[in-house]
Write an enzyme that holds these catalytic residues in place. Structure first.
Site, PDB file in Angstrom:
ATOM      1  N   TRP A 167       0.873  -1.175   0.000  1.00 26.45           N
ATOM      2  CA  TRP A 167       0.000   0.000   0.000  1.00 26.45           C
ATOM      3  C   TRP A 167       0.909   1.223   0.000  1.00 26.45           C
ATOM      4  CZ3 TRP A 167      -5.479  -0.674   1.555  1.00 26.45           C
ATOM      5  CH2 TRP A 167      -5.825  -2.014   1.778  1.00 26.45           C
ATOM      6  N   ARG A 171       2.093   9.567  -7.079  1.00 25.54           N
ATOM      7  CA  ARG A 171       1.207  10.474  -7.811  1.00 25.54           C
ATOM      8  C   ARG A 171       0.720   9.846  -9.118  1.00 25.54           C
ATOM      9  NH1 ARG A 171       6.307  14.235  -9.568  1.00 25.54           N
ATOM     10  NH2 ARG A 171       6.357  13.682 -11.791  1.00 25.54           N
ATOM     11  N   GLU A 230       1.460  -2.977   4.736  1.00 26.02           N
ATOM     12  CA  GLU A 230       1.179  -1.775   5.516  1.00 26.02           C
ATOM     13  C   GLU A 230      -0.174  -1.836   6.214  1.00 26.02           C
ATOM     14  OE1 GLU A 230       4.354  -0.815   2.669  1.00 26.02           O
ATOM     15  OE2 GLU A 230       2.407  -1.827   2.470  1.00 26.02           O
ATOM     16  N   GLU A 279       6.897  18.883  -6.221  1.00 22.60           N
ATOM     17  CA  GLU A 279       7.140  17.824  -5.252  1.00 22.60           C
ATOM     18  C   GLU A 279       7.637  18.391  -3.933  1.00 22.60           C
ATOM     19  OE1 GLU A 279       6.616  14.820  -4.723  1.00 22.60           O
ATOM     20  OE2 GLU A 279       6.147  13.801  -6.613  1.00 22.60           O
TER      21      GLU A 279
END
Length: 495
Positions: A167, A171, A230, A279
């Site tokens: 997980w 982007r 995760e 970013e």
């Protein structure tokens, strides 16, 4: 520990403490939403919830900005704390301890719940009904290459042998009605899994879950070892599994309370132009390049779905609060496992995750038979190693008389305690994230560059009786005078 199981539960909590601003004024998806979100970061204002978006009136769709941003002075870490199941006013070092405590607990897998009752299945779109432009995805920055629907969701993927589900947040930009362009760096776990599918010449099944329960993005940002799930770690944190249901067209489980789920396959041999996109280092991006294509086979969503949006850029925004918090926690865990006298760690959000602050016990010199230079070397070797240290280019090592979550104290300690000639410990050619703007082209493409630790330790430089003591309010006046001043503060005319 309070487990908020949906984005809507999280929004209600934010509203109850004054950390949500519902915006009913018409706002344009093209740039205006992004500008409002950016401004809310700068002012540490409540998270904006946009309800009246140009071209999307009547759909019920909404956009939540700054879901993991910082808040006002009463509870600056409220959004982080609530997401991690803690009270809104929990301080940073207590958040570190809560996360680290979960690291050694057995993972708790998700609970499968009936799909018929799962909110994410209220609407199911297949075939010609698939249209990514149906959602009010904003054009966030003026220089973005397109509309980024994935800035705060979970990319869910599994290895071909089914042994590992990952997980993560990476982007994704809308490339067409049923296609997305995806940033998937090779060293990241999503890139590792995609490479396994590419070896078999098969596209990678993937589900993109947007508007998930608030703890999931933090779990996705945690630098767990390769092979760890995760969602199981989040279960360990809360003591109960998250709720999931099967996806419609791929063999993956997705969060039952997600606002939007986009399903499909990421091609192993097909690209589309993606970017630029700002970013976390905080600079306007200029690069556009070919990226893997995500072909969408289904979309499911809640009625009046809410899309969370991050306006990446200068600190402080979610790139810093999520990755900074969770990477610092893993480094703290590793430093303690190595037997080092570390009391806490903290990524300075204001440094755009370029400063990792490590605090050791003020009495470390009495408990360790080494000087500060050797202790600094050992700290750097552990902290820079592995995935957690991948994005940590600079460490400031201090004693724990410094509040490492207070940027003012950190700057003061750095400026006054690091020797300008021999206060640096260098680590050449370490694994390094490619986005730092100071890197050469060769460093960025090789994912390797030098790192440094700044030794701000004082304990071994002085006899104990001569050691400098911080001349703070707490240290500079008798307790009875401190208390008298605190009790009379309003009487002096202050508020």
């Amino acid at each position: 520990m309070r487990h908020l199981r949906s984005l809507r539960a999280f929004i209600r909590e934010l509203e109850s403490i004054g950390e949500l601003r519902q915006i009913d004024e018409e706002v344009d998806w093209s740039l205006e939403i992004g500008a409002v979100v950016r401004r809310s970061y700068d002012l540490r204002a409540p998270a904006p919830l946009f309800t009246n978006i140009t071209g999307y009136q009547g759909t019920g769709f909404r956009v939540l900005g700054a879901p993991g941003g910082l808040s006002g002075p009463a509870h600056p870490l409220a959004r982080i704390a609530l997401a991690l199941g803690q009270p809104a006013d929990t301080p940073g070092q207590s958040l570190m301890e809560a996360v680290v405590a979960a690291r050694d607990r057995p993972g708790i897998p998700p609970q499968v719940v009936p799909a018929a009752s799962a909110p994410c299945k209220e609407n199911i779109l297949l075939g010609d009904d698939i249209d990514l432009f149906a959602f009010p995805t904003p054009l966030i920055h003026g220089n973005d290459g397109g509309r980024y629907i994935q800035t705060y969701g979970m990319n869910i993927a599994r290895t071909p042998d089914g042994s590992w589900t990952n997980w993560s947040i990476n982007r994704m930009m809308i490339a067409g009605r049923d296609t997305l362009a995806c940033l998937i760096p090779d060293p990241q776990h999503l890139g590792v899994i995609r490479a396994q599918w590419a070896e078999q010449h098969e596209p990678m099944p993937v589900a993109l879950a947007l508007g998930v329960e608030p703890g999931l993005p933090f779990a996705g940002a945690y630098p767990l070892p390769e092979g760890a799930d995760e969602s199981h770690f989040l279960g360990a944190l809360f003591g109960e599994g998250i709720e999931v249901v099967p996806a419609e067209t791929v063999d993956l489980m997705v969060p039952a309370t997600a606002e939007i789920v986009i399903e499909g396959h990421i091609a192993f041999d097909e690209t589309v132009m993606e970017g630029p996109f700002n970013e976390y280092p905080g600079y306007n991006a200029v690069e556009q390049s070919p990226k893997p294509v995500f072909h969408v086979s289904a979309i499911t969503h809640r009625d009046a779905a809410i899309l969370p949006v991050v306006a990446a850029g200068p600190p402080v925004e979610e790139d810093h609060t999520l990755s900074g918090t969770m990477h610092a926690a893993e480094i703290l865990y590793k430093l303690r496992k190595a037997g080092l006298p570390v009391t806490s760690t903290w990524f300075s959000y204001e440094s755009a995750m370029h400063w990792l602050i490590v605090a050791v016990r003020s009495d470390w010199h009495e408990t360790m038979p080494v000087g500060s230079a050797e202790l600094a070397r050992r700290v750097g070797e552990v902290a820079f190693e592995g995935k957690a240290g991948y994005g940590a280019p600079k460490i400031l090592l201090v004693e724990d008389d410094i509040d490492i979550t207070d940027i003012n104290e950190v700057v003061w300690a750095f400026a006054t305690r690091t020797h300008p000639e021999h206060g640096e410990v260098h680590f050449p050619a370490e694994p390094h994230v490619q986005l730092s703007v100071y890197l050469s082209e060769a460093e960025a493409h090789s994912y390797r560059a030098g790192k440094v630790l700044y030794n701000c330790l004082l304990a071994d430089l002085f006899d104990e009786k001569d050691r400098p003591v911080k001349g703070s309010f707490e240290n500079g006046w008798p307790k009875e005078i401190q208390q008298r001043v605190l009790d009379k503060w309003q009487a002096y005319g202050y508020r």
